[in-house]
Each structure stands twice: as structure tokens, then as C-alpha cells.
Write a protein that holds these residues in place. Sequence first.
Motif, short mmCIF file in Angstrom:
data_model
loop_
_atom_site.label_atom_id
_atom_site.label_comp_id
_atom_site.label_asym_id
_atom_site.label_seq_id
_atom_site.Cartn_x
_atom_site.Cartn_y
_atom_site.Cartn_z
N MET A 153 0.79 -1.22 0.00
CA MET A 153 0.00 0.00 0.00
C MET A 153 0.83 1.28 0.00
SD MET A 153 -2.81 0.86 -0.42
CE MET A 153 -3.20 -0.36 -1.57
N PRO A 154 1.86 1.36 0.87
CA PRO A 154 2.58 2.61 0.93
C PRO A 154 3.18 3.01 -0.41
CG PRO A 154 3.61 0.95 2.29
CD PRO A 154 2.35 0.39 1.83
N GLU A 155 3.49 2.03 -1.25
CA GLU A 155 4.12 2.40 -2.51
C GLU A 155 3.09 2.52 -3.62
OE1 GLU A 155 7.64 0.25 -3.39
OE2 GLU A 155 7.90 -0.19 -1.28
N ALA A 156 2.33 1.49 -3.82
CA ALA A 156 1.22 1.50 -4.77
C ALA A 156 1.50 2.37 -5.99
CB ALA A 156 -0.05 1.96 -4.07
N GLU A 157 2.44 1.92 -6.82
CA GLU A 157 2.90 2.74 -7.96
C GLU A 157 1.74 3.35 -8.74
OE1 GLU A 157 3.32 -0.48 -7.81
OE2 GLU A 157 5.43 -0.95 -7.46
N ALA A 158 0.73 2.53 -8.97
CA ALA A 158 -0.31 2.97 -9.89
C ALA A 158 -1.10 4.16 -9.34
CB ALA A 158 -1.25 1.81 -10.18
N GLU A 159 -1.38 4.16 -8.05
CA GLU A 159 -2.24 5.23 -7.54
C GLU A 159 -1.47 6.30 -6.78
OE1 GLU A 159 -4.68 3.23 -4.48
OE2 GLU A 159 -3.96 1.44 -5.48
N LEU A 160 -0.39 5.91 -6.11
CA LEU A 160 0.33 6.89 -5.29
C LEU A 160 1.66 7.29 -5.92
CD1 LEU A 160 -0.16 5.78 -1.63
CD2 LEU A 160 -1.31 7.54 -2.90
N ALA A 161 1.96 6.78 -7.09
CA ALA A 161 3.23 7.12 -7.73
C ALA A 161 4.40 6.88 -6.80
CB ALA A 161 3.22 8.57 -8.20
N CYS A 162 4.44 5.70 -6.20
CA CYS A 162 5.52 5.26 -5.32
C CYS A 162 5.42 5.77 -3.88
CB CYS A 162 6.91 5.58 -5.86
SG CYS A 162 7.50 4.26 -6.89
N GLY A 163 4.40 6.54 -3.57
CA GLY A 163 4.12 6.84 -2.17
C GLY A 163 5.25 7.52 -1.42
N PHE A 164 5.60 6.94 -0.29
CA PHE A 164 6.44 7.67 0.66
C PHE A 164 7.79 8.05 0.10
CE2 PHE A 164 9.58 4.58 1.93
CZ PHE A 164 9.02 3.40 1.51
N ASN A 165 8.34 7.27 -0.82
CA ASN A 165 9.70 7.61 -1.25
C ASN A 165 9.70 8.34 -2.59
OD1 ASN A 165 9.20 5.58 -3.07
ND2 ASN A 165 10.40 4.08 -1.96
N ILE A 166 8.59 8.99 -2.90
CA ILE A 166 8.47 9.63 -4.21
C ILE A 166 9.53 10.70 -4.43
CG2 ILE A 166 6.72 11.22 -3.34
CD1 ILE A 166 5.43 11.10 -6.08
N GLU A 167 9.87 11.44 -3.38
CA GLU A 167 10.81 12.55 -3.55
C GLU A 167 12.26 12.13 -3.31
OE1 GLU A 167 10.16 15.33 -4.69
OE2 GLU A 167 8.08 15.85 -4.28
N TYR A 168 12.47 10.89 -2.99
CA TYR A 168 13.83 10.49 -2.62
C TYR A 168 14.63 10.06 -3.84
CZ TYR A 168 13.07 10.86 2.32
OH TYR A 168 12.85 11.34 3.56
N SER A 169 15.90 10.36 -3.80
CA SER A 169 16.76 9.96 -4.90
C SER A 169 18.10 9.52 -4.33
CB SER A 169 16.97 11.15 -5.84
OG SER A 169 17.52 12.22 -5.13
N SER A 170 18.94 9.01 -5.21
CA SER A 170 20.31 8.71 -4.84
C SER A 170 20.39 7.75 -3.65
CB SER A 170 21.03 10.02 -4.58
OG SER A 170 22.26 9.82 -3.97
N MET A 171 21.37 7.96 -2.77
CA MET A 171 21.61 7.00 -1.70
C MET A 171 20.47 6.93 -0.70
SD MET A 171 23.95 5.19 -2.33
CE MET A 171 24.28 4.18 -0.91
#
Lengths: 133, 100, 168, 333
Positions: free
Chosen positions: D217-235
Motif C-alpha cells: 500500500m505505501p508504494e502503490a505505484e499505480a495510484e500513489l506514484a511510489c508513495g512515501f519515497n516519491i521525492e527520494y533519490s540517490s543514496m
Amino acid sequence: MAVITPLLKGLAFTLKRFFSKPITYQYPEQKREPSERWRGLHRLKTENGQLKCVACGLCEAVCPAKVITVEAKETPDGRRFPNRFVVEVTRCIFCGYCQEACPKDAIELTRNYEFCGYTREEFHMTRDVLARN
Amino acid sequence: MIPFEYSMGLSAVLFGLGVVGVLVRRNVIVLLMCVELMLNAVNLAFVTVADHLNSVEGLLYVFFVMTVAAAEAAVGLAIVVCLYRARRAVHADEISLLKG
Amino acid sequence: MTLAIFFVFAAFAVLGGIGVLLARNPIHSALSLVGTMVSLAGIYLLHHAEFIFAIQLMVYAGAIMTLIVFVIMLLDVRHEEAETERLGFAKVFGMVLAGLMVVVLLVPLAAGLTGKPGGMTEEVLARVGSVEFLSEKLFTTYLLPFEIASVLLLVGLVGAVALAKKRL
Amino acid sequence: MLDFLIESILKVLVVFGVLLFVVAYTTWLERRVLGRIQVRHGPNRVGFQGLLQPLADGLKGFFKEDIVPANADKIVYVLAPVLSIVPALMIVAVIPFGDSFQLFGREITMRITDVNVALLYILGLAGLGEYGVMLGGWASNNRYGLLGSLRTAAQMISYELALGLTLISVIMVSGSLSLVEIVNTQTVWWNAFKQPLAFFLFLICGLAEINRTPFDMPEAEAELACGFNIEYSSMKFAMFFMAEYAHLISLAMIITCLFLGGWYLPFGIPTPGLLKFPVFLAKVFVLVFFFIWERGTFPRLRYDQIMRLGWKWLMPLALANIFVTGVVVTAVA
């Protein structure tokens, strides 16, 4: 039970797929044969070492994407030939109208789909490139 | 072995911090958290005494305090949600009226 | 060694407590409190209270604080603390009283602890373990308080649902 | 004292080194197995059969630009991945990988430590693991992230209850909170045979607890566009990712210890000392494979379905299981 059986069925199905052979083409090593009617990169046909094209401009006129530019010139013995013949392949939609319109059967679309480059200019395919192709 | 006084001192300091927090902060949720902090300080005192006296009763008290804390947090937060819904306010000063 | 670990944990606990007081953003307060609780869990471990250590992490840090953080996020109260908080006379007086109370709390320590030692000696712990010892007491001598606690939890549960649900 | 310290430090280093290695290669395994399930190859280019792919991914993650959103809560934003990975790695400290063996005349146990409240320790750390995900989504100041965080929090709190209740029946059967002792009670009959329902429930709740498909649920690519880690990048993203797979592996190891008899072969078949660790590894591998396999099979549940399943089915079933177990245990004793 009614809840669990479909789940197990699904698992069995995916497991069966797991042991089947992948259908992926391993591209650069294993190439896919395009179909007979595949329309790929253009070629200017030659006859006895000379271009068949007479630079009538019909292909240029018919091209829906307006990617063909022809500049005619005449040889001293009065034969017309394309001085400049450019196809901007990046915009080409590979419809094949040029091939159909050509009265001299001088241009055709080959089955070559492997052409790539780093700059846009590389895709402005000129007369000599297209003839060599 | 930790000296008894150290742990109790820590407990007293944490309790004091909790009291000050309840006095100075106005956000109801932070107030709840300060109460939790005080309960934690008390728990530490219980555990210390239990360890010091080799008694299990202190640990049992901690157990019960935690039960109370859990119930308190649940009800307290439900009240906060209610308040926020009714008044859009989470500051203690803004909800001092008896009549809504 | 143990003492050094204790001081590290104690420092973190006090810092966390101060953080709860000073943080403008409730989430930062909550995080500081989690830090305090985890440090306290470490101190419990140093005091041979493994069970309390575990439920401190589970109940306090894991459940109660998660709930608080959840509510803060849900209500999105992050910018409401921006206005200045007046430090009136009553508050200063209260803080002085709180300081006095800490002193009062510390006074009995100087007098030393009086109390009846319980049966939880090192040998008993080595034989049965603290969880067994604790649960045995809990389900025999302290059965009634235990049941009352469970009823309290149930009441809390029902109360929370009744309060927070829009329509029952 | 000193040699004990050295032994412990060495063990910690070895275990965490191996763990990180295994985490890296679980990502490779997952992609390969998923690929085969979907009748394709999966990554097979970097190195022989794609075996260097994790390394390549790690390098890529390391050199990518590290973006922090302008309105993010900087401290919490940086803290969240750390809070996510530390508990995930710490769980492994109490897991026994095998019995003890002799080395240089010392008896070395195949575990970092044996706490007698190992199970409670695991539950406690599982509770802490939520913070990384929750705060990550909140701190990045993104609606999808926040939604993912709130869903995670609700889901994890709900399933932790059923998880804990399921554990209680196992504890009742084994009579201990120490993983080593629980394993040692399963020399003849694994707990999976004694407690099939608990095994099943634990599997489901465990998957929900580590946010794995079909409960991702927290990620749910289709509806939440990756959810909690959407803004995270790199390491930072890589840390979330590693935490996820570390959770996956520790869940597999915990299930192995609790239900599949740890390093023992079933039905009382004597396990030779040398075979104990491989047996343990094989069980963990089978479980990890199962987790990947079911990911390739089941679609994600809807959020309300997840909550309904947790509260209205798994919780009552776990309670009923405790009741039945209690009756049986009392009757036998």
C-alpha cells in the motif's frame, strides 16, 4: 477454501510460467527478422552504377511528413539527376508513399531498422548515404 | 551496576521537563506528549527501584502505567481529532470556553 | 563500561526531553520524544528489565508515538505554532515551581531508600528469567489489577472510536 | 572479556557484511525470478547472468544527484532513511543462523546474541521500523508521499496486532521467547505442522508488516506514484530500498526460526552438524523465493480491503487460534 483455492491456482500458474522459456529476443546478438513488408530506412536504387532517380520531385510532393528535399541538376548530356537528396529520417513516418509515387522505381524502403546516432544531423540522410545503404 | 541516584536523578529531570512542557506549551498534542514524558520518567523511577530492591513489583507498575498511557493516548488523541473537527483548533488557549 | 553507556543514554534522553519542549513543529517534538523513549528503553536494559525494554519499544515507541505522529500528520498542524508564545508571569512562576519540584524529588535520594527487598535476585533471574518471573506474579498475585487494566484498555478503545468516528 | 568483545565485534561485522551482500543479491534474484515468471529474462547483461547488476545499481545510486525538495523538512527528510534502515538491520542481531561450532578451541555460536526476549525485541524493532516510512513521506512535503505515509502507519499498526497475537500461540506451544529455544523445541515436529493456521496468518501479517505485495500500500505505484519515497533519490532512496529487502530477509529468517524448525530437518531426522547452516539457508531461500513468487502472482489489494482483512479476518482468526491452542496445551499438560 473458496478464498484459498484461486490463490493456489494463481501460484501454480505463475510457477508454470517460471519454468517456461523466456520469449525475449537477446537483441544485439539475436536479431529479430522483420517481416517481408517491413518499411525501414530508405534506399536510392542504382542501375549500372548510376542513380535511377531523375529528381522529378514527386516523392517530395507526396511525402506527408515533408521530410524529403530534392534538388535537381542536369548532366552535360541532358540527364537529370538529384544534386541533393535529403531524407530527415527522425521525422519520417515510414509510410512508403515515396516508394509508391516514384515513376522510375528509384526509391525503396529497406528492411533495415538498425540505424542510430548521437546527433540530429546524423539522421539527415543524404543522397550518397541512401545510395550506399 | 548503575548508581541508584543517577537513574533517579534522570527520572526527576525528565519529570521536571514534562511539567514545564505542560505549563509552557499550548498545542494540545504537545501537551499530551509532555504527559507521556512524565509517565516515562515515573516508569524509569519504578524500574530503578525495582532493580535496586530486587523486586518485581516495580516492573508490574510500569506495565500498568503503560496500559494507562496507551488508553490515555487513544482517548486523548480522539478528543484532539474531535476538537480539530469542531473548532479547527489545537491550541489549549483557544478552547477554554465552556459553551461552544 | 555500563556507566558510560548509561550516561550516553541519559544524555540522549534529556536532550530528547528538551527537544519536546523547544521544538516549534509538533512532529519534531514527537521525534524527540521517541528518542527519549528509545534511550529510556536502553536504560531499562541496563537495569535488567528486558521485558520492560521490549514493551517500551513496542507500546510506547511503536504504538503510542506512532499514533501521535499519525494524528499530527492527519491534522497537518505544522505551521500553527508560528505565533509567539507569551511567557507570562504564571508560566514563569510555574516553571520555578517545577524546578522546586525536581529538587523535592531529589531530596529523598539523599536520605537513602527504604523498602522491603523483593524476591528477584540474580539467582532467581538466572533460573527462571525475568519474563517468566514477571508473568507468574502478574497472573497470580496481581491478577485483578491485570484484568482491570484490560478492561481499561477496552474502555479506552471504545471511547476513542466513539469520540473520533463521525457517524457510529 | 576482551576476547569476548573481539568475538562479538567480528561476528557483528561478518553478519552485517553478509547481510548487505545478501540484500544486494536478493534484488537481483527478485528481478530474475519476476522476469522468468513474466516469460522474460530479467537483468542478465552486467557480468555473467547479470551477477554484477547489484554492484552497478549501487554505483548508479551513489553517483546520482541527491535532491532535497525545497519545502521539505530537511532534518526529518535526511533522518527518515536512516530510521528506516537501522531497525531493519538491527533485527538480525537476535536471529540464530545455526548451532555452535568449534573454532580455535572456542565454542562459537552462530548468532550475534541470544536474548531471552528475542521475540519481543523483534516486535519492538518492527514498531520502530514504521517511523522511517512515515516520516519519509511526511518530510518530503508531497501529497502522494503523505498519503503513502498515513496508509503505512495505519496498515502497520493494524497488522502488528494480528502478528503479535499469532506469535502468542507459537510462544504457548514452545514455551519460550528465545528464538534459540523455540528452534530447539522443533527437532521432531516443526511449528508449521503444529500450528498451521498460525503459520499461514504469520506469513500474511508478515508480508503486510514489511509492506510487500500484495500489501504494498505505501508504494502503490499505480495510484500513489511510489508513495512515501516519491521525492527520494540517490543514496537515500537506496537506503529505503535496502531496508525493504533487509526486512524481507529478516522476515524469512524469523519465519524459518519460528515455524520451519530453524536448522533442523523435519520429522526428527538427525541433522549433522555441518549441514545445519546449509539447511537454515535453504529454508530462508525457499521463503524468499516464495515472497518473490507471490509478488509475481497476486495483484495489490485495495486499501479498505487490506484493513478489512486485517481487522475482520486475521485478528479474529488469530484470537481463535490462541484459544484453541490454549485448550489443547492445557489438555496435553
